[in-house]
Design a protein around this motif. Structure first.
Motif, PDB file in Angstrom:
ATOM      1  N   GLY A   1     -10.656  -2.479  45.336  1.00 51.06           N
ATOM      2  CA  GLY A   1      -9.286  -2.143  45.734  1.00 51.06           C
ATOM      3  C   GLY A   1      -9.081  -0.668  46.019  1.00 51.06           C
ATOM      4  O   GLY A   1      -9.911   0.173  45.689  1.00 51.06           O
ATOM      5  N   ILE A   2      -7.926  -0.385  46.618  1.00 54.82           N
ATOM      6  CA  ILE A   2      -7.673   0.941  47.183  1.00 54.82           C
ATOM      7  C   ILE A   2      -7.407   2.013  46.118  1.00 54.82           C
ATOM      8  O   ILE A   2      -7.604   3.197  46.363  1.00 54.82           O
ATOM      9  N   ASN A   3      -6.964   1.597  44.941  1.00 54.59           N
ATOM     10  CA  ASN A   3      -6.623   2.604  43.927  1.00 54.59           C
ATOM     11  C   ASN A   3      -7.512   2.529  42.679  1.00 54.59           C
ATOM     12  O   ASN A   3      -7.087   2.916  41.594  1.00 54.59           O
ATOM     13  N   ASP A   4      -8.741   2.064  42.857  1.00 59.31           N
ATOM     14  CA  ASP A   4      -9.669   2.042  41.734  1.00 59.31           C
ATOM     15  C   ASP A   4     -10.114   3.477  41.424  1.00 59.31           C
ATOM     16  O   ASP A   4     -10.303   4.293  42.328  1.00 59.31           O
TER      17      ASP A   4
ATOM     18  N   VAL B   1     -13.591   0.504  47.787  1.00 57.65           N
ATOM     19  CA  VAL B   1     -12.287  -0.051  48.184  1.00 57.65           C
ATOM     20  C   VAL B   1     -12.434  -1.542  48.457  1.00 57.65           C
ATOM     21  O   VAL B   1     -11.606  -2.354  48.036  1.00 57.65           O
TER      22      VAL B   1
ATOM     23  N   GLU C   1      -2.594   4.627  49.163  1.00 52.42           N
ATOM     24  CA  GLU C   1      -3.596   5.203  48.259  1.00 52.42           C
ATOM     25  C   GLU C   1      -2.903   6.301  47.462  1.00 52.42           C
ATOM     26  O   GLU C   1      -2.574   7.354  48.001  1.00 52.42           O
TER      27      GLU C   1
ATOM     28  N   SER D   1      -0.891  -2.070  46.687  1.00 57.47           N
ATOM     29  CA  SER D   1      -2.052  -1.720  47.518  1.00 57.47           C
ATOM     30  C   SER D   1      -1.635  -1.222  48.905  1.00 57.47           C
ATOM     31  O   SER D   1      -2.472  -1.063  49.774  1.00 57.47           O
TER      32      SER D   1
ATOM     33  N   ASP E   1       2.591  -5.718  44.048  1.00 53.11           N
ATOM     34  CA  ASP E   1       1.440  -5.309  44.847  1.00 53.11           C
ATOM     35  C   ASP E   1       1.608  -3.850  45.262  1.00 53.11           C
ATOM     36  O   ASP E   1       2.531  -3.512  46.001  1.00 53.11           O
TER      37      ASP E   1
END
Ligand code: ZN
Length: 276
Positions: A244-247, A240, A155, A152, A150
């Protein structure tokens, strides 16, 4: 995460205990279940000991062959369908349609994990095709297991935007964040290289930004550069929540919001549509 409550049932279905000719005996299944636990504990990082440990070459070949049952018409078709349902888009690139199951640890080498759900990642055909044929030896080059690691907590994916050339040039990169090890940083960079994402993002960015034209225009008319910035940051926050946070789309929105020229009407020329 895939449902792991049917691991033994999957093995029993393909290799029934009452079949005396079955290449996988109950003791082999016990061993395999142990290997599954080790895989999970080891976060799916390649460990050559697993190749040699406990299972005969015949048993390993039989497990590799059993992957044929994880097809749309095979006896483990339900497993295939449930895994493919786990992802809206390919988790490796973030835009490709899920069509394949990628073997996180390559099945030709790690035969014992050929039908192990944690080793089967729903992916697009391009990412599956770009995947190296052998696991990397160097720990800094090893792939991240989409289920078990994981990332997440911070960032790390950012986009620098340049519109000086008359079009949107988005350069995606991994930024080291607090709590992130050097090894994770290097592995993320390797991910972008191995799946050829530097080459594959630009066309996705163009398609995606074309869909934002009306919203950019409306927000510029209503609130000028500040209106566009606020819209982009709202879009980043919504992204987000859904992806998700890193899309990559979120990183793109934030990068665009930071580019004053883009927000101050520069997007008309950069996206190729006329200003009001
Ligand atoms: Zn992909």
């Amino acid at each position: 995460m895939p449902d792991l409550s049917h691991l033994r049932a999957h093995l029993d279905l393909i290799f029934p205990d009452e079949d005396l000719l079955s290449p996988l005996k109950p003791a082999d299944k016990d061993k395999l279940m142990e290997l599954y636990v080790l895989y999970q504990q080891g976060l799916g990082k390649p460990n050559p000991e697993w190749i040699a440990e406990g299972l005969s070459e015949d048993a390993q070949e039989a497990i590799l062959k059993a992957y044929g049952e994880v097809s749309e018409t095979g006896r483990l078709a339900v497993l295939r369908a449930s895994l493919k349902n786990l992802a809206k888009v390919c988790p490796y690139c973030g835009f490709g349609e899920v069509r394949d199951l990628d073997h996180h640890l390559q099945k030709k080498i790690y035969k014992c994990f050929s039908i192990f759900p944690l080793n089967l990642v729903p992916s697009c055909s391009k990412c599956n095709g770009h995947k190296p044929r052998k696991p990397r030896k160097k720990s800094t080059h090893q792939h991240i297991n989409a289920y078990l690691e994981d990332l997440s907590f911070c960032e790390f994916f950012v986009a620098d935007i340049d519109i000086s050339g008359g079009a949107v040039l988005a350069t995606f990169k991994i930024e080291k964040q607090k709590g992130m090890s050097d090894e994770t940083l290097q592995r993320l960079k390797q991910h972008l290289k191995d799946f050829k994402l530097y080459e594959r993002y630009p066309s996705q960015v163009n398609i995606f930004l074309a869909s934002q034209q009306v919203a950019l225009d409306d927000n510029f008319r209503a609130g000028g550069a500040e209106g566009v910035k606020a819209f982009l940051m709202r879009s980043a926050a919504a992204n987000v929540k859904s992806l998700g946070i890193n899309d990559w789309r979120g990183a793109l929105f934030v990068g665009l919001a930071k580019n004053d020229e883009f927000c101050d009407g520069g997007f008309y020329k950069a996206l190729g549509f006329p200003p009001p």
